[in-house]
Scaffold this active site. Structure first.
Site, PDB file in Angstrom:
ATOM      1  N   ARG A  51       0.854  -1.212   0.000  1.00 51.83           N
ATOM      2  CA  ARG A  51       0.000   0.000   0.000  1.00 51.83           C
ATOM      3  C   ARG A  51       0.879   1.247   0.000  1.00 51.83           C
ATOM      4  NH1 ARG A  51      -1.092   1.992   4.541  1.00 51.83           N
ATOM      5  NH2 ARG A  51      -1.764   0.130   5.641  1.00 51.83           N
ATOM      6  N   TYR A 103     -16.430  18.291 -15.056  1.00 49.65           N
ATOM      7  CA  TYR A 103     -16.876  16.889 -15.016  1.00 49.65           C
ATOM      8  C   TYR A 103     -17.729  16.712 -13.756  1.00 49.65           C
ATOM      9  CZ  TYR A 103     -16.753  11.911 -14.117  1.00 49.65           C
ATOM     10  OH  TYR A 103     -17.123  10.628 -13.832  1.00 49.65           O
ATOM     11  N   ASP A 175      -7.341  19.465 -14.961  1.00 42.02           N
ATOM     12  CA  ASP A 175      -7.739  18.111 -15.340  1.00 42.02           C
ATOM     13  C   ASP A 175      -7.455  17.982 -16.837  1.00 42.02           C
ATOM     14  OD1 ASP A 175      -9.047  15.819 -16.221  1.00 42.02           O
ATOM     15  OD2 ASP A 175     -10.675  16.002 -14.782  1.00 42.02           O
ATOM     16  N   LYS A 200      -8.845   6.695 -19.069  1.00 44.86           N
ATOM     17  CA  LYS A 200      -9.206   7.123 -20.419  1.00 44.86           C
ATOM     18  C   LYS A 200      -8.025   6.911 -21.377  1.00 44.86           C
ATOM     19  CE  LYS A 200     -13.120   7.979 -18.527  1.00 44.86           C
ATOM     20  NZ  LYS A 200     -13.046   8.554 -17.242  1.00 44.86           N
TER      21      LYS A 200
END
Ligand SMILES: Cc1ncc(COP(=O)(O)O)c(C=O)c1O
Length: 380
Positions: A51, A103, A175, A200
């Site tokens: 982690r 978004y 972004d 994406k």
């Protein structure tokens, strides 16, 4: 060391090295959750627990930082996990400024996930720099910009926003999901941090969810986001990191092909009698074309189209496509079509007659033929 290379070379080499144990050229996937201590109790190989850090995540982070021209990167379990990590670390009374067509997931993070956190947020038209100047407050900590925006493809002047944020002592973040570091270089425009939904274009094959935060310089918000990543645990798996890094190998070439295909399709749609409006920053008629031409090296693979009529007419066109797939998301090899207002909250600014297209890597002529028959209403 990679500074002297061009972006195609960085995309293939940054963060990668031949595996010292086996000579493998493709990086192995390190599934081990834990790593051996030395006899002195230290971690001589630099890893302790997955982690906190693992070889696949580190490779991806090094590569994304190099691609963006930033100092450091953090890989997260999704694009929205980045937003969550940043918003979570602001304090009551802090103000976030974001675009009014941001978004919609960011609005949900701020307004729903952190509804009781005492944060303040305002949403403005970021294409209007005067409106942004007026909306900044002494308590503004973060100025969030998204360009090109989703789904109206509006273009924001990155250098203009960076200047306003700097004068307000706020951190600016872009972004860059639609553009990727291949087509747009926010740091060169003065922006402080960049975020991507790597789900994406960066992953590029519609098979892995992820997010990234890249910073140009050390700052307190990046360090707080790092704590959210490591201690909050919003981490991608080693396999997710491996898949995303594999996607990066071909990113520069894919972005060129997406842009070329989308440019041809936008031109075809612009002249079509069954089309009311096309939103693509590469078209000279687009309101943000001049700024896009200045701050982008290509216009990307996303466009949206409005058809005459309303929701029903748009749905009919989407129902008739054969090569495009009716699905959300973007940035993969398959072309996708989506009636965007249906997936956004009811107060959305997105017009009901709008379809968003993610132009894939198929042949542009085949995609144009598919849209032609769908727009003309040909029976199946
Ligand atoms: C521009 C933009 N930013 C952020 C996100 C959120 O990314 P993710 O779905 O990986 O959480 C998306 C997702 O569609 C997006 O389109």
């Amino acid at each position: 060391m990679l500074d002297r290379y061009k972006i195609e070379t960085t995309a293939v080499h940054a963060g990668r090295h031949v595996d010292p144990a086996t000579g493998a050229v493709t990086p192995p996937i390190h599934l081990s959750t834990t790593f051996e201590r030395g006899a002195d109790g230290e971690y001589p190989r630099g890893y302790s627990y997955s982690r906190e850090d693992n070889p696949n995540r580190r490779a991806l982070e090094e590569c994304l930082a190099a691609l963006e021209g930033g100092k450091q990167a953090l890989a997260f379990a999704s694009g929205l996990a980045v937003a969550t990590a940043l918003v979570q670390r602001l304090e009551p009374g802090d103000h976030i400024l974001a675009p009014d067509d941001v978004y919609y997931g960011l609005r949900k993070v701020i307004g729903e996930v952190f509804a009781k956190s005492g944060l303040e947020a305002s949403y403005v038209d970021m294409t209007d720099l005067d409106a942004v100047r007026q909306a900044v407050r002494p308590s503004t900590r973060l100025v969030w910009v998204e360009t090109p925006s989703n789904p109206l493809m509006t273009i924001t002047d990155l250098a203009g926003i960076a200047g306003i944020a700097r004068r307000a002592n706020a951190i600016s973040i872009c972004d860059g999901t639609f553009a990727t570091p291949i087509l747009q270089r926010p740091f060169e425009q003065g922006i402080d941090m960049v975020t991507h939904s790597t789900t994406k274009y960066i992953g590029g094959h519609s098979d892995v969810v992820g997010g990234a935060l890249i910073t140009k310089f050390d700052n307190y918000l990046f360090e707080r986001a790092r704590k959210s990543q490591i201690f909050g645990g919003a981490v991608p798996s080693p396999f997710d990191c491996w898949l995303t890094l594999r996607g990066v190998d071909t990113l520069p070439y894919r972005m060129r092909a997406h842009s070329e295909n989308a440019g041809r399709i936008a031109q075809f749609l612009e002249g079509h009698p069954a089309v009311q409006a096309v939103h693509y920053p590469g078209l000279a008629c687009h309101a943000g074309h001049e700024i896009a031409a200045r701050q982008m090296s290509g216009f990307g693979g996303m466009l949206s189209v409005q058809v005459p009529g309303g929701r029903a007419q748009a749905m009919q066109v989407a129902a008739r496509v054969r090569l495009f797939t009716r699905a959300t998301s973007l940035g993969g090899a398959h072309s996708l079509i989506e009636h965007r207002a249906s997936v956004e909250p009811s107060k959305t600014k997105t017009p009901q007659n709008l379809l968003r297209l993610s132009i894939g890597l198929e042949n542009a002529g085949d995609l144009i033929a598919d849209l032609e028959q769908a727009l003309n209403g040909n029976p199946r």
